[in-house]
Write an enzyme that holds these catalytic residues in place. Structure first.
Site, mmCIF file in Angstrom:
data_model
loop_
_atom_site.group_PDB
_atom_site.id
_atom_site.type_symbol
_atom_site.label_atom_id
_atom_site.label_comp_id
_atom_site.label_asym_id
_atom_site.label_seq_id
_atom_site.Cartn_x
_atom_site.Cartn_y
_atom_site.Cartn_z
ATOM 1 N N TYR A 101 -1.190 11.216 14.987
ATOM 2 C CA TYR A 101 -0.256 10.312 14.288
ATOM 3 C C TYR A 101 0.253 9.239 15.251
ATOM 4 O O TYR A 101 0.222 8.043 14.940
ATOM 5 C CB TYR A 101 0.916 11.105 13.715
ATOM 6 C CG TYR A 101 1.908 10.235 12.946
ATOM 7 C CD1 TYR A 101 1.576 9.695 11.705
ATOM 8 C CD2 TYR A 101 3.165 9.942 13.481
ATOM 9 C CE1 TYR A 101 2.487 8.890 11.010
ATOM 10 C CE2 TYR A 101 4.072 9.143 12.791
ATOM 11 C CZ TYR A 101 3.723 8.627 11.560
ATOM 12 O OH TYR A 101 4.612 7.814 10.873
ATOM 13 N N THR A 154 0.859 -1.190 0.000
ATOM 14 C CA THR A 154 0.000 0.000 0.000
ATOM 15 C C THR A 154 0.899 1.246 0.000
ATOM 16 O O THR A 154 1.968 1.242 0.608
ATOM 17 C CB THR A 154 -0.950 0.016 1.222
ATOM 18 O OG1 THR A 154 -0.190 0.205 2.417
ATOM 19 C CG2 THR A 154 -1.754 -1.270 1.329
ATOM 20 N N GLY A 155 0.461 2.273 -0.718
ATOM 21 C CA GLY A 155 1.259 3.507 -0.798
ATOM 22 C C GLY A 155 2.604 3.276 -1.450
ATOM 23 O O GLY A 155 3.625 3.766 -0.966
ATOM 24 N N SER A 184 5.463 6.145 -3.560
ATOM 25 C CA SER A 184 6.323 7.168 -2.956
ATOM 26 C C SER A 184 7.162 6.567 -1.828
ATOM 27 O O SER A 184 6.827 5.513 -1.283
ATOM 28 C CB SER A 184 5.386 8.265 -2.416
ATOM 29 O OG SER A 184 6.046 9.165 -1.581
HETATM 30 N N1 NAP Z 1 9.512 8.705 6.646
HETATM 31 C C1 NAP Z 1 9.737 8.432 7.913
HETATM 32 O O1 NAP Z 1 10.653 9.022 8.548
HETATM 33 C C2 NAP Z 1 8.912 7.403 8.635
HETATM 34 C C3 NAP Z 1 9.225 7.139 9.973
HETATM 35 C C4 NAP Z 1 8.460 6.197 10.649
HETATM 36 C C5 NAP Z 1 7.419 5.562 10.002
HETATM 37 N N2 NAP Z 1 7.126 5.844 8.703
HETATM 38 C C6 NAP Z 1 5.999 5.142 8.070
HETATM 39 O O2 NAP Z 1 6.388 4.674 6.800
HETATM 40 C C7 NAP Z 1 5.230 4.543 5.968
HETATM 41 C C8 NAP Z 1 5.537 5.076 4.575
HETATM 42 O O3 NAP Z 1 5.714 6.464 4.665
HETATM 43 P P1 NAP Z 1 6.778 7.284 3.782
HETATM 44 O O4 NAP Z 1 7.721 7.892 4.730
HETATM 45 O O5 NAP Z 1 7.256 6.475 2.661
HETATM 46 O O6 NAP Z 1 5.838 8.485 3.287
HETATM 47 P P2 NAP Z 1 5.321 8.928 1.832
HETATM 48 O O7 NAP Z 1 6.462 9.081 0.903
HETATM 49 O O8 NAP Z 1 4.458 10.118 2.085
HETATM 50 O O9 NAP Z 1 4.439 7.699 1.373
HETATM 51 C C9 NAP Z 1 3.168 7.482 1.943
HETATM 52 C C10 NAP Z 1 2.327 6.728 0.952
HETATM 53 O O10 NAP Z 1 1.028 6.530 1.547
HETATM 54 C C11 NAP Z 1 0.074 6.872 0.563
HETATM 55 N N3 NAP Z 1 -1.244 7.234 1.112
HETATM 56 C C12 NAP Z 1 -1.562 8.282 1.883
HETATM 57 N N4 NAP Z 1 -2.893 8.301 2.079
HETATM 58 C C13 NAP Z 1 -3.409 7.249 1.418
HETATM 59 C C14 NAP Z 1 -4.716 6.750 1.211
HETATM 60 N N5 NAP Z 1 -5.795 7.368 1.703
HETATM 61 N N6 NAP Z 1 -4.881 5.631 0.482
HETATM 62 C C15 NAP Z 1 -3.812 5.003 -0.065
HETATM 63 N N7 NAP Z 1 -2.559 5.453 0.060
HETATM 64 C C16 NAP Z 1 -2.366 6.561 0.793
HETATM 65 C C17 NAP Z 1 0.684 8.043 -0.180
HETATM 66 O O11 NAP Z 1 0.000 8.252 -1.396
HETATM 67 P P3 NAP Z 1 0.028 9.718 -2.114
HETATM 68 O O12 NAP Z 1 1.397 9.871 -2.685
HETATM 69 O O13 NAP Z 1 -1.050 9.630 -3.135
HETATM 70 O O14 NAP Z 1 -0.245 10.712 -1.028
HETATM 71 C C18 NAP Z 1 2.095 7.514 -0.356
HETATM 72 O O15 NAP Z 1 2.154 6.629 -1.436
HETATM 73 C C19 NAP Z 1 4.102 5.242 6.700
HETATM 74 O O16 NAP Z 1 3.262 4.281 7.285
HETATM 75 C C20 NAP Z 1 4.808 6.037 7.786
HETATM 76 O O17 NAP Z 1 4.000 6.217 8.922
HETATM 77 C C21 NAP Z 1 7.865 6.749 7.998
#
Ligand code: NAP
Length: 326
Positions: A207, A52-53, A56
């Site tokens: 969050y 999922t997601g 990005s």
């Molecule tokens: N980055 C960090 O430092 C970090 C740290 C701890 C945990 N995480 C976790 O890692 C995971 C991935 O995050 P990321 O850092 O890779 O962020 P990201 O680049 O913003 O990716 C998030 C993804 O989730 C998708 N998404 C958001 N709302 C959605 C919806 N309603 N339905 C389907 N998809 C949806 C986004 O789609 P769109 O592009 O269309 O918005 C995007 O593809 C998340 O669960 C986050 O909590 C990240």
């Protein structure tokens, strides 16, 4: 003049040494920040993975790594154009594996249901489900069913998705469910009288609460699936340079100043996806379930994640809210 010319090579050596030392220091800092890389070289030939997601950040990096390992990767994304762009990017880096785009908006239970119907009709098996999509600290908004957006997408949407996909996952055993949580879950609290921020809304707490819900869901799911051949893994990826901060990003100027620092001190998506990859492919994790991981190693569950009474109540409330139990 001669003395001056004699002096120039000295400066050059000094500069070269300084440049070399800076390069080595940057390399050492970046390697330390990156953490452990996935030690497993296992291939995923014949295996289907849903992410999922996946258009990005961590999800996209995971899709690339799994494609390189010859998996069939389903990019479950809310925006098909962004997902197709991600497929084009991945294809520039590898011709291996299969990439399939399917629409999934976790902010709509109808969309989740439609996605699962499509997967059930089109796919023979689902070996790994990676619950990765996430929203961080958005302004107050609601999903289609009226859930607060962070709790709705990060927890309830994935709760519904996983439960609807269980028959397929059970048909495909040994199979895996991977929950991408966050270290910030430590600050979370499950407040049943304000689960959807009906009384008050704090984006940071929202969050953290949704990520604590991820941990509790993973533990409860693993105990409910004991003996079925479906294993559950929960992980935190560390701090990763992605689009997640889009709602909290400072002004353009501050962003410009912060970028070099972030580049140095925050993981790249490639480094950030390593623990996800490890949980998806590592042969030594086969049959292991209900554990928590960081930097490609098992970690202790935090105390706050271990409250079984709250976890079971959260499961029941989530079933009622998503209509799985009427
Ligand atoms: N980055 C960090 O430092 C970090 C740290 C701890 C945990 N995480 C976790 O890692 C995971 C991935 O995050 P990321 O850092 O890779 O962020 P990201 O680049 O913003 O990716 C998030 C993804 O989730 C998708 N998404 C958001 N709302 C959605 C919806 N309603 N339905 C389907 N998809 C949806 C986004 O789609 P769109 O592009 O269309 O918005 C995007 O593809 C998340 O669960 C986050 O909590 C990240």
């Amino acid at each position: 003049m001669e003395a001056y010319l004699d002096y120039i090579p000295d400066i050059s050596w000094w500069k070269v040494t300084l440049l070399g030392a800076t390069g080595v220091s940057i390399y050492m800092i970046k390697s330390r920040v990156a953490g452990r890389m996935c030690p497993s070289k296992a291939l995923m030939v014949g295996k289907t993975v849903i992410i999922t997601g996946a258009n990005s950040g961590i999800g996209k990096a995971t899709a690339l790594e799994l494609a390189k390992r010859q998996a069939r990767v389903i990019l479950a994304c809310r925006d098909e154009e962004l997902a197709n762009a991600a497929v084009r990017d991945i294809r520039k880096k590898t011709a291996s594996g299969q990439l399939v785009v399917k629409r999934l908006d976790l902010a709509s239970l109808a969309s989740v249901k439609k996605f699962v119907e499509d997967v059930s009709n089109d796919e023979d098996r689902v070996d790994v489900l990676i619950n990765n999509a996430g929203v961080l600290q958005c302004p107050f908004s609601k999903t289609e069913e009226g859930f607060e957006m962070q709790m709705g997408v990060n927890h309830l949407g994935h709760f519904y998705l996983t439960n609807l996909l269980l028959p397929k996952l059970k048909q495909s055993t040994p199979s895996r469910v991977i929950v991408v949580s966050s270290g910030l879950h430590k600050l979370g609290k499950i407040e049943f009288d304000n689960l959807n921020s009906e009384k008050s809304y704090d984006p940071r707490a929202g969050y953290a609460n949704s990520k604590l819900a991820n941990n509790m869901f993973a533990r409860e799911l693993s105990s409910r699936l004991e003996g079925t051949g479906v294993s559950v893994y929960c992980l935190h990826p560390g701090m990763v340079f992605t689009n997640l901060g889009r709602h909290v990003m400072p002004s353009f100027l501050i962003k410009l100043l912060l970028y070099p620092l972030a580049w140095l001190l925050v993981k790249s998506p490639y480094a950030g996806c390593q623990t996800v990859l490890y949980c998806a492919v590592a042969e030594e994790l086969e049959g292991v379930t209900g554990r928590y991981y960081g930097s490609c190693e098992e970690e202790e569950w935090t105390q706050v994640s271990l409250d079984d009474v709250v976890s079971k109540k959260l499961w029941n409330v989530s079933e009622e809210l998503t209509g799985l139990k009427s």
